[in-house]
Design a protein around this motif. Structure first.
Motif, short mmCIF file in Angstrom:
data_model
loop_
_atom_site.label_atom_id
_atom_site.label_comp_id
_atom_site.label_asym_id
_atom_site.label_seq_id
_atom_site.Cartn_x
_atom_site.Cartn_y
_atom_site.Cartn_z
N ALA A 1 0.83 -1.21 0.00
CA ALA A 1 0.00 0.00 0.00
C ALA A 1 0.87 1.26 0.00
O ALA A 1 0.59 2.22 -0.72
CB ALA A 1 -0.94 -0.01 1.20
N GLN A 2 1.93 1.25 0.81
CA GLN A 2 2.83 2.40 0.81
C GLN A 2 3.39 2.64 -0.59
O GLN A 2 3.48 3.77 -1.07
CB GLN A 2 3.99 2.17 1.79
N ALA A 3 3.77 1.54 -1.26
CA ALA A 3 4.32 1.67 -2.61
C ALA A 3 3.30 2.28 -3.56
O ALA A 3 3.61 3.22 -4.31
CB ALA A 3 4.79 0.30 -3.12
N LEU A 4 2.07 1.78 -3.52
CA LEU A 4 1.03 2.34 -4.39
C LEU A 4 0.72 3.79 -4.04
O LEU A 4 0.38 4.60 -4.92
CB LEU A 4 -0.24 1.50 -4.28
N LEU B 1 12.70 11.68 0.35
CA LEU B 1 12.13 11.51 1.69
C LEU B 1 10.67 11.94 1.63
O LEU B 1 10.38 13.10 1.35
CB LEU B 1 12.90 12.34 2.72
N VAL B 2 9.78 11.00 1.90
CA VAL B 2 8.34 11.26 1.79
C VAL B 2 7.82 11.80 3.11
O VAL B 2 8.03 11.20 4.17
CB VAL B 2 7.59 9.98 1.39
N THR B 3 7.12 12.92 3.05
CA THR B 3 6.55 13.54 4.25
C THR B 3 5.02 13.51 4.25
O THR B 3 4.40 14.03 5.17
CB THR B 3 7.02 15.00 4.36
N ALA B 4 4.41 12.91 3.23
CA ALA B 4 2.95 12.80 3.17
C ALA B 4 2.44 12.04 4.38
O ALA B 4 2.99 11.01 4.77
CB ALA B 4 2.53 12.10 1.88
N GLU B 5 1.34 12.52 4.95
CA GLU B 5 0.86 11.96 6.22
C GLU B 5 0.12 10.64 6.04
O GLU B 5 0.21 9.76 6.90
CB GLU B 5 -0.05 12.97 6.91
N PHE B 6 -0.60 10.46 4.93
CA PHE B 6 -1.47 9.30 4.79
C PHE B 6 -1.21 8.53 3.50
O PHE B 6 -2.15 8.10 2.82
CB PHE B 6 -2.93 9.74 4.86
N SER B 7 0.06 8.33 3.15
CA SER B 7 0.38 7.64 1.90
C SER B 7 -0.07 6.19 1.91
O SER B 7 -0.45 5.64 0.87
CB SER B 7 1.89 7.73 1.61
N GLY B 8 -0.06 5.53 3.08
CA GLY B 8 -0.53 4.16 3.16
C GLY B 8 -2.02 4.05 2.88
O GLY B 8 -2.48 3.12 2.21
N LEU B 9 -2.79 5.01 3.39
CA LEU B 9 -4.23 5.04 3.11
C LEU B 9 -4.49 5.28 1.62
O LEU B 9 -5.37 4.65 1.01
CB LEU B 9 -4.90 6.15 3.92
N LEU B 10 -3.74 6.22 1.03
CA LEU B 10 -3.89 6.48 -0.40
C LEU B 10 -3.60 5.22 -1.20
O LEU B 10 -4.31 4.89 -2.15
CB LEU B 10 -2.95 7.60 -0.83
N GLY B 11 -2.54 4.51 -0.80
CA GLY B 11 -2.20 3.27 -1.51
C GLY B 11 -3.26 2.21 -1.38
O GLY B 11 -3.53 1.46 -2.33
N ALA B 12 -3.90 2.13 -0.20
CA ALA B 12 -5.01 1.19 -0.03
C ALA B 12 -6.15 1.55 -0.96
O ALA B 12 -6.82 0.67 -1.54
CB ALA B 12 -5.48 1.18 1.43
N GLY B 13 -6.38 2.85 -1.14
CA GLY B 13 -7.42 3.29 -2.08
C GLY B 13 -7.08 2.91 -3.51
O GLY B 13 -7.95 2.45 -4.27
N VAL B 14 -5.82 3.10 -3.90
CA VAL B 14 -5.39 2.71 -5.24
C VAL B 14 -5.54 1.21 -5.44
O VAL B 14 -6.02 0.74 -6.49
CB VAL B 14 -3.94 3.15 -5.50
N ALA B 15 -5.15 0.42 -4.43
CA ALA B 15 -5.27 -1.04 -4.52
C ALA B 15 -6.73 -1.46 -4.69
O ALA B 15 -7.06 -2.34 -5.51
CB ALA B 15 -4.67 -1.70 -3.28
N LEU B 16 -7.63 -0.84 -3.91
CA LEU B 16 -9.05 -1.17 -4.00
C LEU B 16 -9.62 -0.76 -5.36
O LEU B 16 -10.36 -1.53 -5.99
CB LEU B 16 -9.81 -0.46 -2.87
N GLN B 17 -9.26 0.41 -5.80
CA GLN B 17 -9.73 0.91 -7.10
C GLN B 17 -9.31 -0.02 -8.23
O GLN B 17 -10.10 -0.36 -9.12
CB GLN B 17 -9.16 2.30 -7.31
#
Length: 319
Positions: free
Chosen positions: A103-106, A298-314
Motif C-alpha cells: 500500500a505504501q508503494a502504491l 524523503l516522503v513527508t505525506a501523512e497518509f500515503s498508506g491510506l492512499l495506496g489502499a485506495g489505489v489497490a481497491l480501485q
C-alpha cells in the motif's frame, strides 16, 4: 450507493477513511490498544459518520505481514482477523487485504508537490522498479512496478528482515555488541523505532558511556538539541539505512527511484539530509557507479498508506 472504506493498520495506530472519486474523505486515526479487533474500530468509525452496518460495498485494509488465507494475525498489535467473519460482522460484500508496504508503494503514485524532499538527485527510469523503504514500528520494504499509464503493481516482501549489513570496523563492533545481546541481527533490529534505542545502547556500551535516554523520542530530541552522543547515533542509523537501501536497489534493479517513508526519519529530516546516507547508499565497491542518477526522496505525506489502499481497491474493483 454504498461506500468504500480503506484502512492502514500499524502497530500503534489504525487509520481509516472513505474512498470516493479516487480521493480520501473523513480520515480518522484510532489507537489499536483501545479496541479488541479491527471490526470494533471500524464500527466506531462508521458510527461517527452515520453509516449503518451493511453500508459498505468493499473494504481494503493495508496490514503489516504476509497476506494469505482466511486468517490474518497482525504482527505488531494484538488484533486478529478472519476474512469471512469480518464480512459477516460488518455486512461487507468484499474485503481486500494488502501488505502495508504494498500500500505504501502504491501511495507513491499519488504524491503531491510538497509531500517529498530530495535526498539524492537523479532521473527515475519509469521502466524499472522503484523501491519503498521505511523505518517505523518495524522496517518495511516494498517495490513498485508501472504497467502502462495508469496501472501499477506493488510487490510485497519481508526485506526488513534481511541481515544488517556491515561496512567497516566500527559497524562490525556495533553488530557484534547487538548480537551478543539478542542473537541474529536483522536490518529491522536497528532500523526501527525500537532499533534506534538498541543502537544507542550498543554504542554507549562500546564507548563506556552510561545511557541517558530510554526512548526513540528522547534520543531524537537530544540529537536535535545538539547532544554529541545522540547525534552520533542518528548519524549511524542513517548510514545503516543507506546500506540496506543500496542493497535493495541492487537486488531489484530499482532505477525507478527510492522512496524513504515511515514515521522515524521525518522526525529528524534535516539531520537525515545532512547525514552519510548518500555515501553508504552507493558504497558498493565495483558496483558503486550503478547508483549514479538513481533519485532518492524523503516522503513527508501523512497518509500515503491510506492512499495506496485506495489505489489497490480501485484497481481490484476495475479488474
Amino acid at each position: 450507493m454504498k461506500d468504500l472504506l480503506v484502512g492502514d493498520i500499524g502497530g500503534t495506530n489504525a487509520r481509516f477513511a472513505l474512498w470516493r472519486d479516487n480521493q480520501l474523505y473523513h480520515v480518522q486515526v484510532f489507537a489499536t490498544a483501545d479496541y479488541t479487533s479491527p471490526e470494533q474500530a471500524i464500527q466506531a468509525y462508521l458510527n461517527s459518520h452515520g453509516i449503518a452496518r451493511g453500508g459498505l460495498a468493499a473494504v481494503c485494509l493495508a496490514v503489516a505481514g504476509p497476506v494469505d488465507g482466511d486468517e490474518f494475525r497482525f504482527t505488531n498489535n494484538h488484533w486478529r482477523l478472519s476474512r469471512k467473519a469480518f464480512c459477516q460482522t460488518l455486512q461487507v460484500e468484499r474485503l481486500l487485504l494488502t501488505n502495508d508496504f504494498s500500500a505504501q508503494a502504491l501511495g507513491m503514485t499519488r504524491l503531491q508537490p510538497g509531500e517529498y524532499r530530495e535526498v539524492c538527485p537523479g532521473q527515475a527510469d519509469p521502466a524499472r522498479p522503484a523501491l519503498v523503504i521505511g523505518p517505523g514500528t518495524g522496517l518495511g520494504v516494498g517495490s513498485l512496478l508501472r504497467h502502462g499509464e495508469q496501472r501499477w503493481q506493488a510487490l510485497p516482501g519481508e526485506g526488513g528482515h534481511v541481515d544488517l549489513p556491515v561496512g567497516n570496523a566500527r559497524e562490525a563492533a556495533i553488530h557484534q555488541q547487538i548480537q551478543s545481546q539478542i542473537g541474529h541481527v536483522s536490518a529491522e533490529t536497528v532500523l526501527s523505532g525500537g532499533g534506534l534505542v538498541r543502537l544507542y545502547q550498543a554504542m554507549c556500551a562500546l564507548d563506556g558511556d552510561m545511557p541517558r535516554h530510554t526512548s526513540p523520542a528522547q534520543i531524537t530530541d537530544a540529537a536535535l538539541g545538539g547532544e554529541p552522543r545522540a547525534l552520533a547515533v542518528i548519524e549511524q542509523f542513517c548510514r545503516f539505512l543507506g546500506r540496506v537501501a543500496g542493497n535493495n536497489v541492487l537486488t531489484l534493479g530499482a532505477r525507478g527511484g527510492v522512496y524513504i517513508v515511515g514515521g522515524v526519519i521525518p522526525r529528524f529530516a534535516d539531520l537525515f539530509l545532512r547525514s552519510g546516507f548518500a555515501e553508504t547508499f552507493a558504497d558498493k565497491g565495483c558496483m558503486s557507479g550503478y547508483f549514479a542518477g538513481v533519485p532518492v526522496w524523503l516522503v513527508t505525506a501523512e497518509f500515503s498508506g491510506l492512499l495506496g489502499a485506495g489505489v489497490a481497491l480501485q484497481q481490484a474493483l476495475h479488474q
